[in-house]
Scaffold this motif. Structure first.
Motif, PDB file in Angstrom:
ATOM      1  N   THR A 179      -1.784 -10.604   6.433  1.00  0.00           N
ATOM      2  CA  THR A 179      -1.668 -10.055   5.106  1.00  0.00           C
ATOM      3  C   THR A 179      -1.625  -8.456   5.125  1.00  0.00           C
ATOM      4  O   THR A 179      -1.667  -8.009   4.055  1.00  0.00           O
ATOM      5  N   LYS A 181       1.086  -6.610   6.170  1.00  0.00           N
ATOM      6  CA  LYS A 181       2.209  -6.064   5.674  1.00  0.00           C
ATOM      7  C   LYS A 181       2.548  -6.573   4.293  1.00  0.00           C
ATOM      8  O   LYS A 181       3.380  -5.946   3.525  1.00  0.00           O
ATOM      9  N   SER A 182       2.456  -7.940   4.031  1.00  0.00           N
ATOM     10  CA  SER A 182       2.951  -8.499   2.627  1.00  0.00           C
ATOM     11  C   SER A 182       1.737  -9.732   2.434  1.00  0.00           C
ATOM     12  O   SER A 182       1.129 -10.204   3.326  1.00  0.00           O
ATOM     13  N   PRO A 183       1.807  -9.754   1.059  1.00  0.00           N
ATOM     14  CA  PRO A 183       0.602 -10.780   0.787  1.00  0.00           C
ATOM     15  C   PRO A 183       0.993 -12.078   0.995  1.00  0.00           C
ATOM     16  O   PRO A 183       2.193 -12.504   1.157  1.00  0.00           O
ATOM     17  N   ARG A 185       1.421 -15.889  -0.159  1.00  0.00           N
ATOM     18  CA  ARG A 185       1.553 -16.768  -1.412  1.00  0.00           C
ATOM     19  C   ARG A 185       0.900 -17.876  -1.238  1.00  0.00           C
ATOM     20  O   ARG A 185       1.094 -18.952  -0.537  1.00  0.00           O
ATOM     21  N   GLU A 211      -4.691  -7.406  -3.630  1.00  0.00           N
ATOM     22  CA  GLU A 211      -3.403  -7.003  -3.074  1.00  0.00           C
ATOM     23  C   GLU A 211      -2.837  -8.033  -1.845  1.00  0.00           C
ATOM     24  O   GLU A 211      -1.613  -8.446  -2.067  1.00  0.00           O
ATOM     25  N   GLU A 212      -3.858  -8.615  -1.087  1.00  0.00           N
ATOM     26  CA  GLU A 212      -3.467  -9.266  -0.022  1.00  0.00           C
ATOM     27  C   GLU A 212      -2.950 -10.698  -0.412  1.00  0.00           C
ATOM     28  O   GLU A 212      -2.280 -11.298   0.467  1.00  0.00           O
ATOM     29  N   SER A 214      -1.432 -13.784  -3.178  1.00  0.00           N
ATOM     30  CA  SER A 214      -0.903 -13.777  -4.498  1.00  0.00           C
ATOM     31  C   SER A 214      -0.755 -15.263  -4.919  1.00  0.00           C
ATOM     32  O   SER A 214      -0.262 -16.124  -4.093  1.00  0.00           O
ATOM     33  N   ASP A 248       3.659 -20.112   0.113  1.00  0.00           N
ATOM     34  CA  ASP A 248       3.686 -20.089   1.585  1.00  0.00           C
ATOM     35  C   ASP A 248       2.746 -21.357   2.115  1.00  0.00           C
ATOM     36  O   ASP A 248       2.885 -22.130   3.039  1.00  0.00           O
TER      37      ASP A 248
END
Length: 356
Positions: A179, A181-183, A185, A211-212, A214, A248
């Protein structure tokens, strides 16, 4: 009067006095024996389980084991009546009411949220103590004002659930390498079953400050009863398929669906990863992580509460508390397939509960 006659008269008086003393003593002893018998009449405990799930039945088993260790021996000074609510509020209410009408118990022990909720409705204005096991969020149910407080009524017990904040933090640490670079899900699979709804709501609130990760709320209708197990599973699978592009990985919220090994098998076949569930068996079958308190810990702790009550303490004076120990379980294979590296601190915390 001749001397021999006077002796005979005295003897008669003495015999009468001895007889009177014997009768009085026998009467006193008789009352004592009766009181002792009454004091040793077996305690009658009604145990009502929400449904026939191994985790709930294990809690009952460990509760009885704990009671036995404390000197409450079945067939001697305690007897149990075990009821199964079959996951239905209506059934729970009906079978408990019927049992109460049959014979008033010395205590009712409710296992899991649904049975406890219905038992509380029936018993809250009565003097029969209600002790619960495996209730996820008793403060949300209104059984007690807050964890660590006493109810002031006739209810007390143990909550087995680790605070959602702690669970989310463990998952965040486990997924940290993914996580950056992007959270990630995460779909929270939760039914309208009380504890599942509560956990999902708390996680969605926590989500606002993370933030990490979602989180996505995947809620579906809960259907009670063994006869509705397939329909309940289908409801869950339908909401998963409907939102497949929105998450995800999955998080199995506490409640019946999180203990359904069939849906876990289906998800594995569909290659839908599950990162969290509230039982070790799920981790053994492929879920990446669980963080729970065992049925053994909670069952024995509840027995200790019951013992306090039977020794004279009021249920409303005994605080509702969380477990003092918990288990972290990790499936390394699933973590590897996801591409994450479990931190060594978590591996150490899991100890022997690491599966492949």
């Amino acid at each position: 009067m001749p001397f021999s006659a006077r002796i005979t008269k005295v003897s008669h008086k003495f015999i009468k006095l001895v007889i009177a003393l014997y009768v009085a003593l026998a009467s006193i002893l008789g009352l004592s024996v009766i009181s002792q018998v009454k004091a040793e009449e077996p305690k009658r405990v009604v145990i009502i389980e929400t449904m026939a799930l191994p985790v709930l039945q294990d809690a009952t088993k460990w509760f009885r084991k704990g009671m036995s260790d404390l000197g409450y021996l079945e067939g001697k000074n305690i007897e149990y009546v075990i009821l199964n609510a079959e996951g239905s509020p209506e059934t729970s209410s009906a079978i408990l009411t019927n049992e109460l009408n049959n014979q008033k118990p010395d205590m009712v022990v409710s296992v899991a949220t649904l049975a406890t909720r219905e038992s509380y409705k029936i018993l809250k204005n009565q003097d029969t103590p209600l002790v619960f096991i495996l209730v996820s969020y008793p403060e949300k149910e209104g059984f007690v004002g807050a964890i660590g407080e006493a109810s002031g009524t006739n209810i007390t017990g143990k909550t087995h659930i680790i605070p959602p904040q702690a669970k989310v933090e463990v998952v965040r640490q486990a997924l940290k390498s993914l996580t950056k670079k992007s959270p990630m899900r995460i779909g929270i699979l939760n039914s309208t079953y009380p504890s599942a709804l509560s956990e999902a709501a708390q996680i969605m609130e926590i989500n606002k400050d993370i933030e990490e990760l979602s989180f996505v709320d995947l809620n579906f209708e809960y259907l009670p009863g063994q006869e509705n197990r397939n329909a309940l599973r289908n409801n869950a699978l339908e909401i998963i398929e409907k939102n497949r592009s929105n998450f995800d990985v999955l998080w199995m919220a506490t409640g019946p669906m999180g203990n359904d090994d069939k849906i876990l098998k289906i998800l594995k076949e569909k290659k839908i990863p599950v990162i969290f569930a509230n039982n070790i068996e799920a981790v053994k079958s492929g879920v990446m992580l669980s963080m729970i308190s065992s049925s053994e810990v909670n069952g024995i702790a509840t027995a200790e509460i019951a013992d306090q009550i039977f020794k004279g303490k009021n249920a409303g004076e005994i605080p509702v508390t969380r477990p003092n120990s918990y288990l972290v379980s990790i499936n390394i294979t699933t973590a590897t397939e996801l591409g994450t590296v479990i931190p060594s601190a978590l591996l150490k915390l899991a100890g022997k509960n690491i599966y492949r």
